[in-house]
Scaffold this motif. Sequence first.
Motif, PDB file in Angstrom:
ATOM      1  N   ASN A  71       0.840  -1.244  -0.062  1.00  0.00           N
ATOM      2  CA  ASN A  71      -0.028   0.082   0.012  1.00  0.00           C
ATOM      3  C   ASN A  71       0.868   1.348  -0.169  1.00  0.00           C
ATOM      4  O   ASN A  71       0.450   2.241  -0.388  1.00  0.00           O
ATOM      5  CB  ASN A  71      -0.826  -0.084   1.376  1.00  0.00           C
ATOM      6  N   MET A  72       1.950   1.045   0.425  1.00  0.00           N
ATOM      7  CA  MET A  72       2.962   2.313   0.349  1.00  0.00           C
ATOM      8  C   MET A  72       3.430   2.624  -0.790  1.00  0.00           C
ATOM      9  O   MET A  72       4.202   3.826  -1.149  1.00  0.00           O
ATOM     10  CB  MET A  72       4.082   2.148   1.443  1.00  0.00           C
ATOM     11  N   LEU A  90       0.703   7.887  -4.173  1.00  0.00           N
ATOM     12  CA  LEU A  90       1.359   7.970  -3.195  1.00  0.00           C
ATOM     13  C   LEU A  90       2.785   8.190  -3.697  1.00  0.00           C
ATOM     14  O   LEU A  90       3.617   9.307  -3.361  1.00  0.00           O
ATOM     15  CB  LEU A  90       1.339   6.915  -2.090  1.00  0.00           C
ATOM     16  N   LEU A  91       3.233   7.727  -4.832  1.00  0.00           N
ATOM     17  CA  LEU A  91       4.410   7.979  -5.310  1.00  0.00           C
ATOM     18  C   LEU A  91       4.465   9.300  -6.114  1.00  0.00           C
ATOM     19  O   LEU A  91       5.632   9.804  -6.003  1.00  0.00           O
ATOM     20  CB  LEU A  91       4.865   6.508  -6.310  1.00  0.00           C
ATOM     21  N   ARG A  92       3.247   9.442  -6.733  1.00  0.00           N
ATOM     22  CA  ARG A  92       3.262  10.879  -7.352  1.00  0.00           C
ATOM     23  C   ARG A  92       3.465  12.160  -6.436  1.00  0.00           C
ATOM     24  O   ARG A  92       4.248  12.891  -6.510  1.00  0.00           O
ATOM     25  CB  ARG A  92       2.039  10.879  -8.052  1.00  0.00           C
ATOM     26  N   HIS A  93       2.747  11.910  -5.272  1.00  0.00           N
ATOM     27  CA  HIS A  93       2.887  12.608  -4.347  1.00  0.00           C
ATOM     28  C   HIS A  93       4.129  13.215  -3.657  1.00  0.00           C
ATOM     29  O   HIS A  93       4.733  14.311  -3.292  1.00  0.00           O
ATOM     30  CB  HIS A  93       1.838  12.752  -3.022  1.00  0.00           C
ATOM     31  N   MET A 143       9.326  15.626  -2.517  1.00  0.00           N
ATOM     32  CA  MET A 143      10.640  15.664  -2.707  1.00  0.00           C
ATOM     33  C   MET A 143      11.301  16.741  -3.657  1.00  0.00           C
ATOM     34  O   MET A 143      12.266  17.432  -3.183  1.00  0.00           O
ATOM     35  CB  MET A 143      11.170  14.320  -3.472  1.00  0.00           C
ATOM     36  N   GLN A 144      10.495  17.053  -4.640  1.00  0.00           N
ATOM     37  CA  GLN A 144      11.103  18.035  -5.538  1.00  0.00           C
ATOM     38  C   GLN A 144      11.103  19.466  -4.760  1.00  0.00           C
ATOM     39  O   GLN A 144      11.998  20.264  -4.918  1.00  0.00           O
ATOM     40  CB  GLN A 144      10.142  18.229  -6.968  1.00  0.00           C
ATOM     41  N   GLN A 145       9.984  19.539  -3.950  1.00  0.00           N
ATOM     42  CA  GLN A 145       9.891  20.966  -3.196  1.00  0.00           C
ATOM     43  C   GLN A 145      10.808  21.187  -2.344  1.00  0.00           C
ATOM     44  O   GLN A 145      11.572  22.169  -2.097  1.00  0.00           O
ATOM     45  CB  GLN A 145       8.505  21.064  -2.615  1.00  0.00           C
ATOM     46  N   LYS A 146      11.277  19.872  -1.563  1.00  0.00           N
ATOM     47  CA  LYS A 146      12.326  20.021  -0.478  1.00  0.00           C
ATOM     48  C   LYS A 146      13.566  20.183  -1.095  1.00  0.00           C
ATOM     49  O   LYS A 146      14.398  20.758  -0.691  1.00  0.00           O
ATOM     50  CB  LYS A 146      12.186  18.548   0.221  1.00  0.00           C
ATOM     51  N   PHE A 187      20.527  14.094   4.226  1.00  0.00           N
ATOM     52  CA  PHE A 187      19.945  13.095   3.639  1.00  0.00           C
ATOM     53  C   PHE A 187      18.652  12.243   4.751  1.00  0.00           C
ATOM     54  O   PHE A 187      17.554  12.043   4.421  1.00  0.00           O
ATOM     55  CB  PHE A 187      20.763  11.665   3.027  1.00  0.00           C
ATOM     56  N   PHE A 188      19.359  12.222   6.050  1.00  0.00           N
ATOM     57  CA  PHE A 188      18.236  11.766   7.010  1.00  0.00           C
ATOM     58  C   PHE A 188      17.268  13.120   7.176  1.00  0.00           C
ATOM     59  O   PHE A 188      16.109  12.496   7.208  1.00  0.00           O
ATOM     60  CB  PHE A 188      19.195  11.741   8.139  1.00  0.00           C
ATOM     61  N   ARG A 189      17.467  14.146   7.232  1.00  0.00           N
ATOM     62  CA  ARG A 189      16.347  15.083   7.187  1.00  0.00           C
ATOM     63  C   ARG A 189      15.435  15.252   6.106  1.00  0.00           C
ATOM     64  O   ARG A 189      14.302  15.269   6.106  1.00  0.00           O
ATOM     65  CB  ARG A 189      17.179  16.547   7.506  1.00  0.00           C
ATOM     66  N   LEU A 190      16.157  15.007   4.776  1.00  0.00           N
ATOM     67  CA  LEU A 190      15.395  14.935   3.531  1.00  0.00           C
ATOM     68  C   LEU A 190      14.435  13.766   3.625  1.00  0.00           C
ATOM     69  O   LEU A 190      13.212  13.813   3.492  1.00  0.00           O
ATOM     70  CB  LEU A 190      16.344  14.860   2.509  1.00  0.00           C
ATOM     71  N   THR A 191      14.814  12.639   4.195  1.00  0.00           N
ATOM     72  CA  THR A 191      13.992  11.412   4.264  1.00  0.00           C
ATOM     73  C   THR A 191      13.040  11.635   5.141  1.00  0.00           C
ATOM     74  O   THR A 191      11.648  11.404   4.977  1.00  0.00           O
ATOM     75  CB  THR A 191      15.011  10.048   4.797  1.00  0.00           C
ATOM     76  N   ILE A 192      13.214  12.319   6.422  1.00  0.00           N
ATOM     77  CA  ILE A 192      12.141  12.629   7.269  1.00  0.00           C
ATOM     78  C   ILE A 192      10.956  13.479   6.688  1.00  0.00           C
ATOM     79  O   ILE A 192       9.746  13.441   7.043  1.00  0.00           O
ATOM     80  CB  ILE A 192      12.799  13.092   8.547  1.00  0.00           C
ATOM     81  N   ASP A 193      11.461  14.347   5.998  1.00  0.00           N
ATOM     82  CA  ASP A 193      10.727  15.515   5.544  1.00  0.00           C
ATOM     83  C   ASP A 193       9.485  14.706   4.468  1.00  0.00           C
ATOM     84  O   ASP A 193       8.432  15.101   4.238  1.00  0.00           O
ATOM     85  CB  ASP A 193      11.394  16.589   4.752  1.00  0.00           C
ATOM     86  N   VAL A 194      10.006  13.947   3.687  1.00  0.00           N
ATOM     87  CA  VAL A 194       9.467  13.617   2.580  1.00  0.00           C
ATOM     88  C   VAL A 194       8.780  12.211   3.200  1.00  0.00           C
ATOM     89  O   VAL A 194       7.555  12.001   2.910  1.00  0.00           O
ATOM     90  CB  VAL A 194      10.430  12.962   1.485  1.00  0.00           C
TER      91      VAL A 194
END
Length: 85
Positions: A35-36, A41-44, A49-52, A78-85
């Motif tokens: 489901n993930m 969900l991938l599109r969103h 990701m692009q915004q961040k 990368f850690f912060r980016l992962t958490i944000d996305v």
Amino acid sequence: VKGSIWSKVFGEMLGKGIFAVDGDKWKVHRKLMSNMFSRNLLRHTAVVMQQKLRVLLDLFKKRNAEDGDFTVDIQDIFFRLTIDV
């Protein structure tokens, strides 16, 4: 089938999740994870990701203009980016 050698080599790094198990355990993990990975969900996720990444790029440009030479902790980024996305 990954087999026991895969588990011995990568087990400590991968744990006992979908990437390290076979058979029934893999099926359980796969069902939970499926489901993930829906298209919506991938599109969103791609949009977020692009915004961040734009924010991050703007920050790098600003730091470069101010300092011209700066270092970054890429693991932290990368850690912060992962958490944000």
